[in-house]
Design an enzyme around this catalytic site. Structure first.
Site, PDB file in Angstrom:
ATOM      1  N   HIS A  35      59.596  45.694 -80.531  1.00 36.99           N
ATOM      2  CA  HIS A  35      58.753  45.669 -79.417  1.00 36.99           C
ATOM      3  C   HIS A  35      58.505  43.916 -78.782  1.00 36.99           C
ATOM      4  O   HIS A  35      58.544  43.715 -77.860  1.00 36.99           O
ATOM      5  CB  HIS A  35      57.126  46.010 -79.594  1.00 36.99           C
TER       6      HIS A  35
ATOM      7  N   VAL B 265      66.616  46.136 -82.347  1.00 36.23           N
ATOM      8  CA  VAL B 265      66.558  45.325 -83.407  1.00 36.23           C
ATOM      9  C   VAL B 265      66.544  46.035 -84.606  1.00 36.23           C
ATOM     10  O   VAL B 265      65.830  47.212 -84.724  1.00 36.23           O
ATOM     11  CB  VAL B 265      64.943  44.285 -83.068  1.00 36.23           C
TER      12      VAL B 265
HETATM   13  P1  AMP Z   1      57.625  52.984 -78.392  1.00 37.16           P
HETATM   14  O1  AMP Z   1      56.282  52.147 -78.907  1.00 37.16           O
HETATM   15  O2  AMP Z   1      58.412  53.436 -79.704  1.00 37.16           O
HETATM   16  O3  AMP Z   1      57.491  54.097 -77.305  1.00 37.16           O
HETATM   17  O4  AMP Z   1      58.656  51.926 -77.832  1.00 37.16           O
HETATM   18  C1  AMP Z   1      58.110  51.154 -76.989  1.00 37.16           C
HETATM   19  C2  AMP Z   1      59.685  50.475 -76.219  1.00 37.16           C
HETATM   20  O5  AMP Z   1      60.023  49.333 -77.497  1.00 37.16           O
HETATM   21  C3  AMP Z   1      60.793  51.171 -75.804  1.00 37.16           C
HETATM   22  O6  AMP Z   1      61.252  50.797 -74.651  1.00 37.16           O
HETATM   23  C4  AMP Z   1      61.693  51.206 -77.064  1.00 37.16           C
HETATM   24  O7  AMP Z   1      63.029  51.568 -76.610  1.00 37.16           O
HETATM   25  C5  AMP Z   1      61.492  49.806 -77.594  1.00 37.16           C
HETATM   26  N1  AMP Z   1      61.863  49.714 -78.955  1.00 37.16           N
HETATM   27  C6  AMP Z   1      61.247  50.521 -80.085  1.00 37.16           C
HETATM   28  N2  AMP Z   1      62.301  50.280 -80.920  1.00 37.16           N
HETATM   29  C7  AMP Z   1      62.857  49.226 -80.639  1.00 37.16           C
HETATM   30  C8  AMP Z   1      64.043  48.352 -81.332  1.00 37.16           C
HETATM   31  N3  AMP Z   1      64.143  48.686 -82.700  1.00 37.16           N
HETATM   32  N4  AMP Z   1      64.515  47.643 -80.869  1.00 37.16           N
HETATM   33  C9  AMP Z   1      64.430  47.501 -79.502  1.00 37.16           C
HETATM   34  N5  AMP Z   1      63.688  48.038 -78.535  1.00 37.16           N
HETATM   35  C10 AMP Z   1      62.613  48.873 -79.253  1.00 37.16           C
END
Ligand code: AMP
Length: 289
Positions: free
Chosen positions: A35, A174
Site C-alpha cells: 500500500h 511489492v
Molecule cells: P487492498 O487493501 O488489499 O484492497 O489493496 C488496496 C490496493 O493495494 C489495491 O490496489 C492492491 O492491488 C494494492 N496492493 C495490495 N498488495 C499489494 C502489493 N503487495 N504490491 C502492490 N500493490 C498492492
C-alpha cells in the site's frame, strides 16, 4: 481523517482551489509496504493524496472473510501520516451504502474468469465501491496495485466504458524477501503455511521461464506451474488447494495465441484460512518492448 462524503469534498475542494492535483489510493486498510508503494507513487507526482480505508462488504461473498478481515485503523492512520498522506477517508458502511442504495456496476466479461469464478459478485462489489470513491473524491488519478491484476484491468475497463475522467495508474507488486506478494491476508497464515506460501511465486517464475524459453501453450504452462506447487504441497493437496493457475492474454484475460503481445501468469491458492493470489507479466520471446 474524515468519515463523511461532505468533509472529503470540502478538503479536496480546498486543495484543488490551491492548484493541487488530486490522487486517490483506495485500500481496505491493514496497510503494508505494498500500500505504501501506491502512496509513494501518488506523492512522487506531487499530488494531494487521499487514502480511503474501507472494508467493502459488497465485494465479499457470504462465506468469505469479511468478519475476520484485519482492522488496524489507528496504525494505518499513523502510517499514512508518516507517508505524507494529506487526507484519510475512513467511512462507515452506512456512509457508503445509505438506506435505499440500489445501483451496482457490472463489469462484464473480464470478471467471468479467474477470481470471478470462485468469487461470484466480487467484481460487482469492487466496481461499485471504486465508482463511488472516484465520484466522491473526483481525483485526477487513482493508484491501484498490479498485485490484483484482474481488478486493475476491470477498473481500467470501467473507467473507459463509463467515460470517467480519471487516470488509472497501476504500480508494481511489492514482495517479501522470499518472493511472497505482500497482502493483508498474509496475517492469516500459520508459520507452516507462511513457509509454504512462497511456492506460488516460485510456480509463476517457473511458468515465466518456460514461456521465455518459447512455450506458448497454456496447458503446458499450467502443468509447469502446478508441478512447482505439488513439490511443496504434494500432489493431492495441490489439486485441493489450487483455485486457479492460468496463462492468459494480459489485456483480455482470454486464451493465448502465438502472437499474444504480453502474457499474464496468475494463480490463486488456499493456505488455511487465507486465499492468496499472485501474478507475473511476461513478454514472450522476440516481443519484448
Ligand atoms: P487492498 O487493501 O488489499 O484492497 O489493496 C488496496 C490496493 O493495494 C489495491 O490496489 C492492491 O492491488 C494494492 N496492493 C495490495 N498488495 C499489494 C502489493 N503487495 N504490491 C502492490 N500493490 C498492492
Amino acid at each position: 481523517v474524515v468519515d463523511t462524503v461532505g468533509l472529503v469534498r470540502e478538503h479536496v475542494g480546498a486543495a484543488r482551489a490551491k492548484g493541487r492535483s488530486i490522487a486517490l489510493v483506495p485500500t481496505m486498510g491493514a496497510l503494508h509496504a505494498g500500500h505504501l508503494s501506491l502512496i509513494e507513487a501518488a506523492r512522487s507526482r506531487d499530488a494531494y493524496t487521499v487514502v480511503s480505508i474501507f472494508v467493502n462488504p459488497t465485494q465479499f461473498g457470504p462465506n468469505e472473510d469479511l468478519a475476520a478481515y484485519p482492522n488496524t485503523l489507528e496504525a494505518d492512520i499513523d502510517a499514512c501520516r508518516r507517508a505524507g498522506v494529506e487526507l484519510v477517508f475512513a467511512p462507515s458502511v452506512a456512509e457508503m451504502y445509505p438506506a435505499f442504495d440500489q445501483t451496482r456496476v457490472h463489469p462484464g466479461l473480464l470478471a467471468d474468469t479467474m477470481c470471478g469464478v470462485s468469487r461470484p459478485g466480487h467484481f460487482v462489489g469492487v466496481c461499485t465501491v471504486v465508482a463511488k470513491l472516484l465520484n466522491i473524491v473526483q481525483p485526477d488519478f487513482a493508484v491501484f496495485g498490479q498485485k490484483d491484476a484482474q481488478q486493475a484491468l476491470i477498473i481500467r475497463r470501467m473507467v473507459a466504458d463509463l467515460f470517467m475522467p480519471v487516470e488509472i495508474v497501476v504500480a508494481p507488486i511489492v514482495r517479501e524477501a522470499d518472493g511472497l506478494a505482500m497482502s493483508s491476508r498474509n496475517a492469516y497464515l500459520a508459520p507452516q503455511e507462511r513457509a509454504q506460501a512462497k511456492c506460488l511465486h516460485r510456480a509463476l517464475k517457473a511458468g515465466a521461464a518456460a514461456l521465455s524459453a518459447g512455450t506458448m501453450d497454456e496447458s503446458t504452462l499450467r502443468a509447469v506451474m502446478r508441478a512447482e506447487i505439488a513439490e511443496t504441497l504434494g500432489e493431492s493437496e495441490a489439486d485441493e488447494r489450487i483455485d486457479y493457475l492460468v496463462a492468459v492474454d494480459a489485456e483480455t484475460l482470454q486464451s493465448i495465441a502465438r502472437d499474444t503481445p504480453q502474457v499474464l501468469l496468475a494463480g490463486a491458492i488456499r493456505f488455511g484460512q487465507a486465499r492468496l493470489i499472485d501474478n507475473l507479466l511476461v513478454d514472450p520471446p522476440g516481443r519484448a518492448g
